[in-house]
Design a protein around this motif. Sequence first.
Motif, short mmCIF file in Angstrom:
data_model
loop_
_atom_site.label_atom_id
_atom_site.label_comp_id
_atom_site.label_asym_id
_atom_site.label_seq_id
_atom_site.Cartn_x
_atom_site.Cartn_y
_atom_site.Cartn_z
N ALA A 62 5.00 -1.92 -4.96
CA ALA A 62 5.47 -2.75 -3.94
C ALA A 62 5.55 -4.37 -4.30
CB ALA A 62 4.50 -2.76 -2.96
N LEU A 63 4.37 -4.78 -5.25
CA LEU A 63 4.47 -6.14 -5.75
C LEU A 63 5.72 -6.51 -6.62
CD1 LEU A 63 0.63 -6.43 -6.07
CD2 LEU A 63 2.02 -7.30 -4.15
N ASP A 70 2.16 -4.31 1.38
CA ASP A 70 1.69 -5.31 0.44
C ASP A 70 1.21 -6.60 1.13
OD1 ASP A 70 4.56 -5.20 0.77
OD2 ASP A 70 4.89 -6.65 -0.53
N ARG A 125 8.53 -6.91 -4.86
CA ARG A 125 8.55 -8.13 -3.98
C ARG A 125 8.97 -9.32 -4.85
NH1 ARG A 125 5.43 -10.38 0.40
NH2 ARG A 125 4.84 -12.45 0.15
N HIS A 155 -1.01 -6.42 4.25
CA HIS A 155 -1.91 -6.28 5.46
C HIS A 155 -3.09 -5.76 4.68
CE1 HIS A 155 2.00 -6.27 7.53
NE2 HIS A 155 1.47 -7.02 8.39
N TYR A 170 3.21 -5.31 10.87
CA TYR A 170 4.55 -5.44 10.68
C TYR A 170 5.14 -4.63 9.52
CZ TYR A 170 8.84 -8.00 8.42
OH TYR A 170 9.75 -8.36 7.81
N LEU A 222 4.51 2.47 1.21
CA LEU A 222 3.15 2.59 0.76
C LEU A 222 2.22 3.41 1.73
CD1 LEU A 222 1.32 1.68 -1.73
CD2 LEU A 222 0.57 -0.20 -0.28
N GLN A 261 12.32 -11.93 -4.64
CA GLN A 261 12.33 -13.39 -4.80
C GLN A 261 13.02 -13.90 -6.08
OE1 GLN A 261 7.98 -13.59 -5.42
NE2 GLN A 261 7.51 -13.60 -3.20
N CYS A 263 3.13 1.67 5.54
CA CYS A 263 3.98 0.44 6.04
C CYS A 263 5.16 0.73 5.05
CB CYS A 263 3.15 -0.90 5.73
SG CYS A 263 2.26 -1.12 6.96
N VAL A 264 6.16 0.29 5.29
CA VAL A 264 7.54 -0.18 4.51
C VAL A 264 7.18 -1.42 3.92
CG1 VAL A 264 9.88 -0.71 4.50
CG2 VAL A 264 9.12 1.05 6.05
N ILE A 265 7.48 -1.52 2.54
CA ILE A 265 6.96 -2.50 1.64
C ILE A 265 7.81 -3.73 2.24
CG2 ILE A 265 6.16 -1.15 -0.25
CD1 ILE A 265 8.72 -2.11 -1.77
N SER A 266 6.96 -5.15 1.95
CA SER A 266 7.71 -6.26 2.36
C SER A 266 9.21 -6.45 1.95
CB SER A 266 7.11 -7.42 1.95
OG SER A 266 7.01 -7.68 0.59
N ALA A 267 9.41 -5.90 0.80
CA ALA A 267 10.75 -6.09 -0.07
C ALA A 267 11.96 -5.52 0.66
CB ALA A 267 10.72 -5.79 -1.49
#
Lengths: 291, 322
Positions: free
Chosen positions: B302-303, A10, B306, A12, B245, B180, B310, B274-278
């Motif tokens: 994913a969003l 989410d 996230r 890049h 990342y 994702l 938060q 990618c593994v999601i940011s969360a």
Amino acid sequence: MSIRFSFGGDEHIFAEVSEEMSLEAFFTSLSMTNAVKAAGIKGVTEICPANASFQIKFDPDAIKPGDLLKELQSMEGAASKSDASLKTRIMEIPVLYQDPWTHETLMRFRERHQNPKATDLEYAAEVNNLGSADDFIQAHSSQPWFVSMVGFVAGLPFLYQMVERKRQLQVPKYLRPRTDTPKLTIGHGGCFSCIYSVRGAGGYQMFGVTPMPIYDPAQKVSYLQDEMCLFRPGDIVKWKPVTRDEYDAAIEAVDANRYEPVIRPATFSLTEFNKDMAGTNAKLMEAIHGH
Amino acid sequence: MAINVISPGLSTTVQDLGRPGYYHLGIPLSGGMDRFALRAANMLVGNDEGAAVLEAVFLGPELEFTAPATVAVTGGDLPPKLNGEERAGWEAFPVKAGDRLSFCFLKGGARAYIAVSGGIDVPVKLGSRSTYTLGALGGHEGRALKAGDSLAVGQGAGGKGSVPANLRRMPGNPAELRMLPGLYWHRITETAGKQFFADTWKVAPEADRIGYRFRGGTALNFVAREQPFGAGSNPSNIVDACYPYGSIQVPGGTEPIVLHRDAVSGGGYMMLGCVISADMDLIGQLQPHSPARFVQVSMDQALAARHDRQATLQRVRAHLDR
């Protein structure tokens, strides 16, 4: 050339200009990343050009991923039409080929290599149908190389040889990566050479070392006080084979912080290069000597 | 105020929220592996959430304080001891000059965040105090702490309170890492893709701030192709590109590696997505040999994840009156 875009999680967007390496793909990637920089898009946090692709990191709280993607796609047409030329620099990088330090390291990792009985240079000569290590060194150092990416670790340049594709040196990477590579090793994997900026793991074949620091986090080296990383995409490099005595003298100068690298302004046009590679390279190499 | 390092632990480094903006030079994000816990530790001691703290992995350090301060330890279950007496994690407590902070053995998770009121005051390098050990950049002399080091600490008002268990985030067992698919996902067969998500993987011993390697799953089958010029001969090779990342690369198609805060910024291996940011915080709390699964999600999911993370952070702030 149509760019393939893909989300990397989410945060890049990854953009592959071409599956295969070419200077055309590099220049499209560079003009795209320059266009993104110039556009000043809110939420974009990192813009990273690579050999034949690029990556944009963004904050999805500031811009919707789909909106950023649309914006990037809208820039594609202009980027592919832009003039592939650069005001850049040519640098002479001294290399002690067949040095004792990479030799000691390659001997320690022989079981990870395709040919445990040969050195990396002997193997590279053999797979490129060159007679000896010396012939390989000649092929490696006679024509300039183009910095097509900076990364892997801090300040490490990936270098693409400026010759016809059929003459480009190609060498497979180690079968399994080493856990150690001396600092400032000149490496080669696939069609790329590199300079390992720090000591650490690596999978490229090892040919020699340069005495010239290219990354200085302490910013004490005279020519790395403003920017801790020497290389930028688009720089041009000419390897200069040196003897052990010349290497030692350069190290002494580096230690005393009076080493002066040879870096000259240069211009590069892909169209001219493709028309006359030998002539373009000759002119670039003359620039090193101030002509 | 200073902190004297009596013993350094296994690998204790100074970290803040990271050093974005230099990835194009190969300089990684760095910063805490579990930034949720890092933020919470700073909130507990009254610091800015991005102040520099100490990140300890597996084995805690022993530290001596030269002046009074407030301290909190969050993250994995590495119980702190003050002058030999056990204290609760995720809770602020005062220390006096001469007090010693040490740690019990790790009971869960992998990394603890030690925040001190005022923050660790090492020089800011490229906008961050985080340590990037491979590049000898930032932190305390660009390296992990050693016995005998002395760290300056800034001035801080201090804080109080604790973070209740329901507001902490830790990986499950097995850990579920939402991912994702993308990047070079098309390079593997449909069957291989399904198997990747079906397998339970195990964290390999090679798991550090650069990346986490996983093993024990099925080797990938690639879609056949003639390798493009410059990519290299293995079907897992690509023309060297940027590594996001959180990206999952699979050298040789065998063991996936998720790149983390000290990531190598690029290279020649294909990535599955990618593994999601969360969920990146959760990886920082995985020990070697612990089981993990990759769970496929969409961008919308994913969003949403996230925003959930938060929102949880926001509840921690509200709970601590911040």
